[in-house]
Write an enzyme that holds these catalytic residues in place. Structure first.
Site, PDB file in Angstrom:
ATOM      1  CD  GLU A  82      -1.258  -2.195   2.012  1.00  0.00           C
ATOM      2  OE1 GLU A  82      -0.045  -2.499   1.751  1.00  0.00           O
ATOM      3  OE2 GLU A  82      -2.015  -3.056   2.924  1.00  0.00           O
ATOM      4  CB  CYS A 100      -0.550  -4.407   8.451  1.00  0.00           C
ATOM      5  SG  CYS A 100       0.706  -2.951   7.941  1.00  0.00           S
ATOM      6  CB  SER A 150      17.241 -40.797  -8.677  1.00  0.00           C
ATOM      7  OG  SER A 150      18.195 -40.031  -8.337  1.00  0.00           O
ATOM      8  CG  ASP A 157      20.886 -39.089  -4.832  1.00  0.00           C
ATOM      9  OD1 ASP A 157      21.282 -39.997  -5.136  1.00  0.00           O
ATOM     10  OD2 ASP A 157      19.580 -38.406  -4.546  1.00  0.00           O
ATOM     11  N   GLY A 183      14.967 -38.287   1.340  1.00  0.00           N
ATOM     12  CA  GLY A 183      14.395 -39.646   0.962  1.00  0.00           C
ATOM     13  C   GLY A 183      13.122 -40.135   1.614  1.00  0.00           C
ATOM     14  CG  LEU A 190      13.223 -36.480   6.018  1.00  0.00           C
ATOM     15  CD1 LEU A 190      13.412 -36.339   7.722  1.00  0.00           C
ATOM     16  CD2 LEU A 190      14.310 -35.269   5.561  1.00  0.00           C
ATOM     17  CG  ASN A 191       9.607 -37.921   1.719  1.00  0.00           C
ATOM     18  OD1 ASN A 191       9.830 -36.863   2.222  1.00  0.00           O
ATOM     19  ND2 ASN A 191       9.503 -38.504   0.522  1.00  0.00           N
TER      20      ASN A 191
HETATM   21  C1  AOF Z   1       0.188  -5.111   4.286  1.00  0.00           C
HETATM   22  N1  AOF Z   1       0.781  -4.781   3.307  1.00  0.00           N
HETATM   23  O1  AOF Z   1       2.185  -5.589   1.850  1.00  0.00           O
HETATM   24  C2  AOF Z   1       2.225  -6.905   3.771  1.00  0.00           C
HETATM   25  C3  AOF Z   1       1.629  -6.969   4.980  1.00  0.00           C
HETATM   26  O2  AOF Z   1       7.310  -6.506   9.863  1.00  0.00           O
HETATM   27  P1  AOF Z   1       6.478  -5.685   8.781  1.00  0.00           P
HETATM   28  O3  AOF Z   1       6.295  -4.417   9.240  1.00  0.00           O
HETATM   29  O4  AOF Z   1       6.685  -6.011   7.354  1.00  0.00           O
HETATM   30  O5  AOF Z   1       4.980  -6.432   8.906  1.00  0.00           O
HETATM   31  C4  AOF Z   1       4.534  -7.701   8.784  1.00  0.00           C
HETATM   32  C5  AOF Z   1       3.295  -8.438   8.763  1.00  0.00           C
HETATM   33  O6  AOF Z   1       2.391  -6.986   8.036  1.00  0.00           O
HETATM   34  C6  AOF Z   1       3.043  -9.629   8.091  1.00  0.00           C
HETATM   35  O7  AOF Z   1       3.147 -10.486   9.182  1.00  0.00           O
HETATM   36  C7  AOF Z   1       1.608  -9.373   7.833  1.00  0.00           C
HETATM   37  O8  AOF Z   1       0.607  -9.462   8.801  1.00  0.00           O
HETATM   38  C8  AOF Z   1       1.459  -7.907   7.260  1.00  0.00           C
HETATM   39  N2  AOF Z   1       1.863  -7.821   5.936  1.00  0.00           N
HETATM   40  N3  AOF Z   1       0.466  -6.115   5.250  1.00  0.00           N
HETATM   41  O9  AOF Z   1      -0.801  -4.332   4.816  1.00  0.00           O
HETATM   42  C9  AOF Z   1       1.847  -5.817   2.866  1.00  0.00           C
HETATM   43  N4  AOF Z   1       3.246  -7.260   3.476  1.00  0.00           N
HETATM   44 ZN    ZN Z   2       1.029  -3.027   5.669  1.00  0.00          ZN
END
Ligand code: AOF
Ligand code: ZN
Length: 362
Positions: free
Chosen positions: A52, A75, A168, A200, A294, A297-298
Site C-alpha cells: 500500500e 496492516c 535417479s 546423491d 528420501g 525422512l518422508n
Molecule cells: C500489508 N501490506 O504489503 C504486507 C503486509 O514486519 P512488517 O512491518 O513487514 O509487517 C509484517 C506483517 O504485516 C505480516 O506478518 C503481515 O501480517 C503484514 N503484511 N501487510 O498491509 C503488505 N506485506
Molecule cells: Zn502494511
C-alpha cells in the site's frame, strides 16, 4: 477495467515479490481514481515498505477520494514498517477493496475495522480465493509459527524414485525440473535426510537466473554428513543447517569451520524429533520448507504430522524391480489408516504430470 480486473492486476503485482518477501506475505496494491490507475505497488522485499505504501508513493496525483485495491487486509500494527492503515487514512483514500483477510493476530480484522471507523468504505473478499492462493504458506506460518511443509518427489508410473541400482537422474523432463527450481526460489528452506546426501551428493540450490537459494537443511541424527559433501563445501553460495542429535561440540567444529550451522534437536524413536525441529525453524522465521526426501525422512515427516502438502511429479516411465519409493518406513497396516489427501490439482507439464494435494488427515 472493472473491480475484478483491478484486483487481478494487484495479484499480478503481488507475485513479483515471490521468494523475496518471506516470511511476509506477497501483497499487491492498485490505486484507482476516475477510472484510471494513478498508483500501484507491491511488497518487494522482507523488511521493506508494504504494498500500500509503495502504491501511495508511486501516485502521480493525490489519492483523495480514490479507491485502493489490495490483495491482503491492510496492516494496523507497528512492525518493521509503520501501519498501512495510517498511510491510507492520511492519503484521503475513500474506498478500500480487499482480497484476503490477514490472520496475523496483530491484524486479524482490526485493519479493516480501523479503516471503517475512519469513515472509509471497505469491501471484503473480492477475488478472495485467488488472493488466498498467493499466501498459503504465510497463513500457515503466522498462525502456527512453524514452516508450511511441502513434500515433493518425482516418480515413475510404477511409483519408483530410483532404479534398483539407486540411480535417479533424471526421472522427469527438463520443464518439470525447471518448475522445481521455481519452488526452491519460492520456499525459504529445502530439507533432505542424510541418506540422500550420502547417495546423491546434491547441491540443493536454485538454478534459476536471479533465483534465491533456499536454506539447505540436512536431518542427520548421528552426524554422518561427509565434510566433502557439496552442501558442506559450498556454504559461500548457499547456507546449510545440519539438524542433529549429537551434542558433542568437538564433532560440530569441522562443520562450523566449513560455514555450516548446527542445530541440536532432541531424539525421538532414534531420529531427530521433527516437531521440535519445526518449532526451532519457525523461531528462525523459516515460513516454508520443501521436503525433498528420501523415503525414510518422508515417512517420519508424515508420522510427525508436519506435512501440509504433497507434490508428486509422475513421469511416463517404468523402472520395475526393487527401486525405492517416495515414502518408505514401515507404512500403514490397513487402507483405513492411510494418510488422506485432498482431491489433487492436476497439471500437465510437457510429458510429465504434477499432482498437488493438501494433507487433510494424518
Ligand atoms: C500489508 N501490506 O504489503 C504486507 C503486509 O514486519 P512488517 O512491518 O513487514 O509487517 C509484517 C506483517 O504485516 C505480516 O506478518 C503481515 O501480517 C503484514 N503484511 N501487510 O498491509 C503488505 N506485506
Ligand atoms: Zn502494511
Amino acid at each position: 477495467m472493472d473491480e475484478i480486473a483491478y484486483m487481478y492486476h494487484a495479484i499480478q503485482l503481488a507475485r513479483k515479490g515471490c521468494g523475496w518477501v518471506n516470511p511476509n506475505p506477497m501483497v499487491g496494491a492498485v490505486i484507482v481514481k476516475d477510472g484510471k490507475i494513478i498508483g500501484q505497488g507491491y511488497h518487494k522485499k522482507y523488511g521493506e515498505l508494504h504494498a500500500e505504501r509503495n502504491a501511495l508513493e508511486n501516485c502521480q496525483t493525490p489519492a483523495i477520494g480514490a479507491t485502493l485495491y489490495v490483495t491482503l487486509e491492510p496492516c494496523c500494527h507497528h512492525g518493521r514498517t509503520p501501519p498501512c492503515t495510517e498511510a491510507i487514512i492520511e492519503s484521503g483514500i475513500s474506498r478500500v477493496v480487499v482480497g484476503s483477510y490477514d490472520p496475523n493476530p496483530l491484524v486479524a480484522g482490526k485493519g479493516i475495522g480501523i479503516l471503517r471507523s475512519h469513515g472509509i468504505e471497505v469491501m471484503e473478499n473480492v477475488v478472495r480465493d485467488e488472493c488466498d492462493k498467493l499466501n498459503k504458506s504465510f497463513f500457515h506460518y503466522i498462525q502456527n509459527r512453524t514452516p508450511y511443509v511441502v513434500m515433493k518427489y518425482a516418480m515413475t508410473m510404477d511409483g519408483k524414485i530410483a532404479t534398483h541400482t539407486g540411480r535417479s537422474q533424471w526421472i522427469t523432463g527438463s520443464t518439470a525440473r525447471q518448475r522445481v527450481h521455481e519452488d526452491r526460489h519460492r520456499y525459504s528452506a529445502i530439507m533432505v535426510g542424510v541418506g540422500t546426501i550420502l547417495e546423491d551428493d546434491p547441491m540443493l540450490n536454485c538454478r534459476l537466473e536471479n533465483g534465491r537459494n533456499p536454506l539447505r537443511i540436512i536431518c542427520d541424527t548421528s552426524l554422518r554428513t561427509p565434510l566433502q559433501a557439496k552442501v558442506v563445501t559450498t556454504t559461500d553460495t548457499a547456507s546449510t543447517l545440519i539438524a542433529t542429535a549429537m551434542t558433542d561440540t568437538n564433532r560440530h567444529q569441522p562443520y562450523l569451520d566449513a560455514g555450516c550451522e548446527i542445530m541440536v534437536i532432541p531424539q525421538k524413536d532414534n531420529h531427530i524429533d521433527l516437531n521440535s525441529l519445526m518449532q526451532r525453524l519457525g523461531e528462525k522465521q523459516i515460513d516454508s520448507l520443501l521436503l525433498e526426501g528420501g523415503g525414510t525422512l518422508n515417512w517420519s515427516a508424515l508420522q510427525s504430522c508436519i506435512v501440509n502438502k504433497v507434490q508428486a511429479y509422475v513421469a511416463p516411465k517404468l523402472f520395475g524391480g526393487s527401486g525405492k519409493t517416495p515414502v518408505e518406513g514401515l507404512g500403514v497396516d490397513h487402507p483405513e489408516r492411510a494418510f488422506l489427501l485432498s482431491k489433487p490439482i492436476i497439471t500437465q507439464i510437457d510429458e510429465d504430470i504434477l499432482l498437488e494435494s493438501e494433507v487433510i488427515w494424518c
